[in-house]
Each structure stands twice: as C-alpha cells, then as structure tokens.
Design a protein around this motif. Structure first.
Motif, PDB file in Angstrom:
ATOM      1  N   SER A  81       0.834  -1.212   0.000  1.00  0.00           N
ATOM      2  CA  SER A  81       0.000   0.000   0.000  1.00  0.00           C
ATOM      3  C   SER A  81       0.862   1.254   0.000  1.00  0.00           C
ATOM      4  N   LEU A  82       1.944   1.238   0.769  1.00  0.00           N
ATOM      5  CA  LEU A  82       2.860   2.379   0.786  1.00  0.00           C
ATOM      6  C   LEU A  82       3.431   2.619  -0.607  1.00  0.00           C
ATOM      7  N   TYR A  83       3.793   1.546  -1.283  1.00  0.00           N
ATOM      8  CA  TYR A  83       4.338   1.649  -2.640  1.00  0.00           C
ATOM      9  C   TYR A  83       3.317   2.259  -3.601  1.00  0.00           C
ATOM     10  N   ARG A  84       2.108   1.739  -3.598  1.00  0.00           N
ATOM     11  CA  ARG A  84       1.100   2.182  -4.569  1.00  0.00           C
ATOM     12  C   ARG A  84       0.606   3.597  -4.265  1.00  0.00           C
ATOM     13  N   ASP A  85       0.446   3.905  -2.982  1.00  0.00           N
ATOM     14  CA  ASP A  85      -0.168   5.184  -2.606  1.00  0.00           C
ATOM     15  C   ASP A  85       0.810   6.346  -2.568  1.00  0.00           C
ATOM     16  N   GLN A  86       2.102   6.043  -2.389  1.00  0.00           N
ATOM     17  CA  GLN A  86       3.039   7.145  -2.162  1.00  0.00           C
ATOM     18  C   GLN A  86       4.347   7.046  -2.933  1.00  0.00           C
ATOM     19  N   LEU A  87       4.929   5.866  -3.043  1.00  0.00           N
ATOM     20  CA  LEU A  87       6.304   5.760  -3.519  1.00  0.00           C
ATOM     21  C   LEU A  87       6.443   5.808  -5.045  1.00  0.00           C
ATOM     22  N   ARG A  88       5.646   5.045  -5.731  1.00  0.00           N
ATOM     23  CA  ARG A  88       5.831   4.941  -7.182  1.00  0.00           C
ATOM     24  C   ARG A  88       5.226   6.153  -7.890  1.00  0.00           C
ATOM     25  N   ARG A  89       5.559   6.289  -9.168  1.00  0.00           N
ATOM     26  CA  ARG A  89       4.936   7.348  -9.962  1.00  0.00           C
ATOM     27  C   ARG A  89       3.427   7.144  -9.994  1.00  0.00           C
ATOM     28  N   PRO A  90       2.629   8.210  -9.932  1.00  0.00           N
ATOM     29  CA  PRO A  90       1.181   8.040 -10.038  1.00  0.00           C
ATOM     30  C   PRO A  90       0.790   7.582 -11.437  1.00  0.00           C
ATOM     31  N   ALA A  91      -0.344   6.917 -11.525  1.00  0.00           N
ATOM     32  CA  ALA A  91      -0.826   6.409 -12.811  1.00  0.00           C
ATOM     33  C   ALA A  91      -1.665   7.449 -13.530  1.00  0.00           C
ATOM     34  N   ASP A  92      -1.565   7.466 -14.852  1.00  0.00           N
ATOM     35  CA  ASP A  92      -2.467   8.242 -15.700  1.00  0.00           C
ATOM     36  C   ASP A  92      -3.167   7.212 -16.581  1.00  0.00           C
ATOM     37  N   SER A  93      -4.402   6.850 -16.201  1.00  0.00           N
ATOM     38  CA  SER A  93      -5.114   5.728 -16.815  1.00  0.00           C
ATOM     39  C   SER A  93      -6.280   6.220 -17.658  1.00  0.00           C
ATOM     40  N   ASN A  94      -6.286   5.819 -18.915  1.00  0.00           N
ATOM     41  CA  ASN A  94      -7.307   6.250 -19.869  1.00  0.00           C
ATOM     42  C   ASN A  94      -8.153   5.052 -20.282  1.00  0.00           C
ATOM     43  N   PHE A  95      -9.448   5.111 -19.994  1.00  0.00           N
ATOM     44  CA  PHE A  95     -10.346   4.005 -20.290  1.00  0.00           C
ATOM     45  C   PHE A  95     -11.246   4.371 -21.471  1.00  0.00           C
ATOM     46  N   LEU A  96     -11.043   3.664 -22.590  1.00  0.00           N
ATOM     47  CA  LEU A  96     -11.858   3.864 -23.776  1.00  0.00           C
ATOM     48  C   LEU A  96     -13.003   2.860 -23.730  1.00  0.00           C
ATOM     49  N   LEU A  97     -14.222   3.352 -23.550  1.00  0.00           N
ATOM     50  CA  LEU A  97     -15.369   2.503 -23.263  1.00  0.00           C
ATOM     51  C   LEU A  97     -16.328   2.487 -24.446  1.00  0.00           C
ATOM     52  N   ASP A  98     -16.491   1.323 -25.038  1.00  0.00           N
ATOM     53  CA  ASP A  98     -17.397   1.164 -26.176  1.00  0.00           C
ATOM     54  C   ASP A  98     -18.840   1.309 -25.690  1.00  0.00           C
ATOM     55  N   THR A  99     -19.522   2.334 -26.173  1.00  0.00           N
ATOM     56  CA  THR A  99     -20.939   2.517 -25.849  1.00  0.00           C
ATOM     57  C   THR A  99     -21.781   2.519 -27.127  1.00  0.00           C
ATOM     58  N   SER A 100     -21.331   1.749 -28.110  1.00  0.00           N
ATOM     59  CA  SER A 100     -22.091   1.638 -29.360  1.00  0.00           C
ATOM     60  C   SER A 100     -23.385   0.860 -29.101  1.00  0.00           C
ATOM     61  N   GLY A 101     -24.250   0.828 -30.111  1.00  0.00           N
ATOM     62  CA  GLY A 101     -25.552   0.197 -29.941  1.00  0.00           C
ATOM     63  C   GLY A 101     -25.493  -1.261 -29.529  1.00  0.00           C
ATOM     64  N   SER A 102     -24.439  -1.968 -29.933  1.00  0.00           N
ATOM     65  CA  SER A 102     -24.336  -3.396 -29.598  1.00  0.00           C
ATOM     66  C   SER A 102     -24.095  -3.654 -28.116  1.00  0.00           C
ATOM     67  N   MET A 103     -23.749  -2.603 -27.363  1.00  0.00           N
ATOM     68  CA  MET A 103     -23.507  -2.749 -25.922  1.00  0.00           C
ATOM     69  C   MET A 103     -24.805  -2.648 -25.114  1.00  0.00           C
ATOM     70  N   ARG A 104     -25.911  -2.427 -25.787  1.00  0.00           N
ATOM     71  CA  ARG A 104     -27.197  -2.249 -25.101  1.00  0.00           C
ATOM     72  C   ARG A 104     -27.541  -3.494 -24.269  1.00  0.00           C
ATOM     73  N   GLY A 105     -28.120  -3.274 -23.086  1.00  0.00           N
ATOM     74  CA  GLY A 105     -28.572  -4.388 -22.253  1.00  0.00           C
ATOM     75  C   GLY A 105     -27.522  -4.837 -21.246  1.00  0.00           C
ATOM     76  N   ASN A 106     -27.331  -6.158 -21.138  1.00  0.00           N
ATOM     77  CA  ASN A 106     -26.460  -6.729 -20.106  1.00  0.00           C
ATOM     78  C   ASN A 106     -25.000  -6.304 -20.266  1.00  0.00           C
ATOM     79  N   ARG A 107     -24.554  -6.097 -21.508  1.00  0.00           N
ATOM     80  CA  ARG A 107     -23.148  -5.753 -21.720  1.00  0.00           C
ATOM     81  C   ARG A 107     -22.802  -4.408 -21.082  1.00  0.00           C
ATOM     82  N   LEU A 108     -23.624  -3.410 -21.305  1.00  0.00           N
ATOM     83  CA  LEU A 108     -23.359  -2.109 -20.703  1.00  0.00           C
ATOM     84  C   LEU A 108     -23.571  -2.173 -19.194  1.00  0.00           C
TER      85      LEU A 108
END
Length: 550
Positions: A352-379
């Motif tokens: 926890s010390l490593y992740r929260d303080q020691l290492r470089r912070p993360a820059d995380s980009n989430f590309l989320l498919d929200t096209s019509g085929s994702m309708r219902g349970n998938r989304l």
C-alpha cells in the motif's frame, strides 16, 4: 602365510560366530556394490529400501511458478534417477499460485508445490503445505543496458541501492518492475528498497512497524520506474521491443542472466548492495490428511527430489544461474538476504505504501465502447465493474483491486464519435465527492451509434500525461472499427505520434463479445500492449488483471 580369505578366528584365538561372520561378508558386499555403482545410486536405493519408501507407480504432480520451466531437463533427469515420474505444471506466478492454493484450487489435483517462496502462504496462515525443502536462492537484480552502464560509469563497480536512487532522482536512470501485489520479483525489489533505506538489521523478518523508513529516499528510487507489469514475461518483452521505455528492469538474478546468455539480450546484471531480497524456491508436499498413505508417499518423494537437487547442485547452478544449495552452501560466503515480513498485514502495508506514495502516479485512460451493440447486459456489466473499481471492491476478497491514490482517471466513451469524457485528477479513495462524481458519470452512460475504435485510441494518445506518470490506455469493445479513421490512416498518424514521444503508450485491449480478434491483436502489438480475453463473459476479471499494468 596370510590367507586370501578372512580368518574364522579373532585376535583372542576364539572361533567367530557363523552368523556374525555372514553379516560381515554381507556388509562388505554392500560396500563393494556401493563403490561400483556410485554413492548417488546407492543413496537412492537406500531411500527406497531402507529409508522412507515411495510408490514408484504413481507420479509426483507438482504445481510450480512459471520461471521454473528452466528446471525441466533436471526434473526429467531426477525422475529417471529416482525411479518415479514427475509431472510439472506451471499455473502462474508465485503470488497468484499462493492465492489459488488458499482457495483450495490445488486440492486433490497436485502432490506438491514449487513456488519462488512460501513466505506469502505462511503469512496468510495457509496450512496445506508440508515442510519446506529450499532448493536454491536467486536475489532480485537489475538488468541494465550496456550503453547505460557506460553512461553512468558503473562498469566493473559494486552498485548499491543508494546509487540507483541517486541516478533515478537525477533523471539519469529509468527501469521497469512487476507489480508487488501480483509478482514476487516486484515485491522483492520493494522489500529490498524498504530495508535498505531504513534502520532495519538483516537477519530477521522485515517489519515496517518496527523500523524507521526514509520514505523520501524510497520515493527517489521509484521515481525512475517507467514500466509496471502484472507478469515478468510481458515486462521482458516490453523492455526488449520498446527500448525507449526504460534503461533496465528488475527481476531475479537467474532470469536476467538467462536473458543475457541464452537469449542474447545485451544487458549487465547487478545485484545491488551487500544484501537483497531473494527467492528460495522451496519444494513442499501438499498435506492430504484424508489419505495418510498418499500423504507419506508425497512427502517421501519431495524429500528424495530435494536431496537429488542438492547432490547435483554444481551442475544445476552452472546451467540455471541459481545458487543451488549443496552440503557446504552455508560456507560459500553467500550474500546476505532480506527476510520477508511474517504477517499478512505487514505485506499489505508495504504494498500500500508503494502504490499510494512511492511509485509514480498512474495516468489511466479508459476507452469505453458505448455503441448500440452494448445495449442491455453488456453495458450493465461494464458499469458494474467500473463502480467496483471506484469503490475498491473489485477482485477477490484477499486481493481487492480499485483505482489508486493519486491516480488520474479518464473515462472516454466512444461510439460513432469519441466523447470528451470525464477526468478525475489526483484520485483519493477516501474522498466521497470524487467517488460520487465518477459513479454519476458511469451510471449515465447510454448506448448508441457505431464503433470508431481508431479515433478513440488517437484521442487518448493526445490527452495522455507527459513524463512523471505511468501512462496506459485500456480499450474495451465488443465489435470492430466500422466508423471514422481507417487502419492505414491510424498507422500513419500513430507512427508520427510515437516518434514525437520516443516511446509507445501501451494499449491494453479487452476482447469482448464479437470484437475482431485480429484487430485487437494488431492494436496491442502495434502499441506494445496486451490482449485480455473476456469472451467467456468475465469482463470484471479482465479489468482487474489490467490494474497491475497501470
């Protein structure tokens, strides 16, 4: 005149007992046989006949850490010498294997374990393993490019952890290492740094609650980390294929030496300082209290195999670069090793010390498919896993996953076009308002339109953080690109972007639904990322695994 046969009289002139005489003859014959066949074969025969016996008709089934594949030739040789079959299966790395052991996944399937260490199992109170039979030591080490060694002036020098921290703080050294929450080699690097920059005395288990750590110096050290990984294999491949990403990588000394000599990777291997964390590779029988005969058989075979490796320590050590224990191992001046923490709380605290303080912070980009085929349970499934990551409740109960402190999180939905998305900088898991804002955005996602995959990746590259962060892009889609930029135009534009930054930002692709496997593999390979297959429906597991690469 001396007779060619033993006299039937002793020194007092009394006649020897015929029975005693026969015993003497038998012992002499056994000794002569031992001389002819060799001490190793004699010892094996003794174990089968006079010591702990084992059933040679049944194989010894071992679940092992993945890096032990190099031991296969010796395992085959040991099997032939000992007279029973040995079956090795490589499930995963040591930490994942330990969690599987704790969950009972290996019960009635294997007879023994062979991990890099049993320290994590002991800290978690796992009782299913028998006695440890440590086979070898391999300390964590730094594999550094040869030109970087010369640039730093480290040729033929003893390098300490402080030297690495100084070079990293100056911006002169970058490196990759595996996630300490998922990989033992990464944890050993963390343990070594924590022990080095504290008042800890080697020779006892590391306990962060009883030492004073210089966290500033530890931050200096980890400021040089530019790659994180959930597996040693991906870390190695990224280091070799994407040379602008890091100057070196941390791994076991034996693995790095094998890369250098067997795979022709042009690196110099340094074991920093005069002490380091190390794997000890114990073979341990799995207890089978319901079947005493099978339990004793497994223990006997494990002991025989461990003895075989000790007897062949020189040969095995020369070919695997492991410090294999022989009878005189304690007298060889072997380097001091830092001992693992003894409690699970201490393990979690250090990670926890490593992740929260020691290492470089993360820059995380989430590309989320929200096209019509994702309708219902998938989304609905997508929203569910994102909400768990926000709450920090994704993953197993003994290995929770979530967005991390100081992380920059960008959620970028795409369909026919790419949305502006939502960015939360400097995430704090204890900040209720940040969580509420993220949940609100996630729960408001709506499906519509087609799938502009290449436009989404290009947009993510435009906004990804510059230096000082661990940058990554996660692409989740259930289809193939059917809108916007073509693949050829994408290649042209991305080649220009990569040349500007001198390195690739990896795209970690989640293969889901009807997504094109060929297209997803292309994207991952082109950007130096990795494909995670969630076609079986386990979207949550794919997101959880990717966390170790961010």
């Amino acid at each position: 005149m001396a007779t060619p046969y033993p006299s039937s009289l002793n020194s007092t002139g009394k006649k020897k007992s015929p029975i005693k005489f026969l015993l003497v003859v038998i012992l002499l014959l056994i000794a002569a046989g031992a001389y002819v066949v060799g001490s190793g074969d004699f010892l094996d025969s003794f174990k089968k006949l006079g010591g702990k016996s084992f059933d040679t008709s049944k194989p010894l089934k071992i679940v092992a850490a993945t890096e032990l594949t190099d031991m296969e030739p010796f395992v085959h040789q040991a099997s032939a010498d000992l007279g029973f079959d040995i079956e090795m299966e490589y499930d995963s790395g040591t930490l994942v294997n330990t969690r599987n052991l704790n969950d009972g996944a290996y019960r009635d399937k294997y007879d023994a374990t062979w991990f890099a260490t049993n320290a994590f199992a002991k800290a978690q109170g796992i009782k299913s393993q028998g006695e440890d039979h440590s086979i070898a030591r391999s300390p964590v080490a730094l594999g550094l490019k040869q030109d970087v060694v010369d640039r730093l002036g480290w040729r033929n020098k003893d390098i300490r952890w402080a030297d690495i921290a100084d070079a990293a703080a100056r911006g002169d050294l970058t490196f990759g290492m595996t996630d300490p929450q998922e990989s033992n080699s990464g944890f050993l690097a963390l343990l070594s740094v924590a022990a080095e920059f504290s008042d800890f005395t080697p020779g006892q288990a590391f306990d962060s609650s009883k030492v004073s750590m210089d966290e500033r110096r530890m931050e200096d050290f980890f400021s040089g980390q530019t790659i994180t990984s959930g597996s040693s294999g991906w870390l190695r491949d990224t280091f070799v294929k994407n040379p602008g990403k890091a100057d070196g990588i941390f791994n076991y000394q034996a693995v790095l030496q094998s890369m250098k000599e067997s795979d022709n990777v042009d690196i110099e291997v340094f074991v920093p300082g005069n002490a380091a964390g190390a794997a000890d590779y114990p073979i341990s029988a799995l207890r089978n209290p319901g079947d005493q005969k099978a339990d004793e058989d497994a223990q006997a075979k494990v002991e025989a195999l461990a003895d075989w490796f000790r007897e062949h320590s020189v040969e095995v050590g020369e070919k695997t670069h492991l410090n294999v224990w022989g009878e005189d191992a304690e007298n060889k001046g072997i380097q001091r090793y830092y001992e693992y923490p003894k409690s699970e709380d201490q393990l979690v605290s250090l990670v926890s010390l490593y992740r929260d303080q020691l290492r470089r912070p993360a820059d995380s980009n989430f590309l989320l498919d929200t096209s019509g085929s994702m309708r219902g349970n998938r989304l609905a499934d997508l929203k569910n896993i994102l909400n768990k990551l926000i709450d920090g409740t994704a993953g197993e109960s003994n290995n929770p996953k979530g967005f991390t402190r100081r992380e920059t999180i960008t959620l970028m939905p795409f369909s026919s076009k790419v949305a502006d998305g939502y960015t939360q900088e400097n995430y704090d898991p204890d900040n209720a308002q940040q969580k509420q804002d993220l949940r609100g955005y996630v729960n408001g996602l709506q499906p519509r339109g087609e799938t502009a995959i290449y436009d989404a990746v290009l947009r993510a590259y435009d906004r990804a953080g510059e230096g000082g962060t661990l940058n990554s892009i996660v692409l989740m889609t259930d289809g193939e690109s059917n809108s916007g930029t073509s693949r050829q135009d994408f290649i042209t534009k991305m080649t220009h972007k990569m040349a500007e930054t001198n390195h690739k930002i990896p795209v970690f692709v989640i293969l889901y639904g009807e997504a094109s496997e060929e297209e997803m593999n292309f994207l991952a390979n082109f950007t130096g990322g990795k494909v995670f297959n969630a076609r079986g429906g386990d979207l949550a597991k794919a997101f959880e695994e990717i966390r170790s690469y961010q």
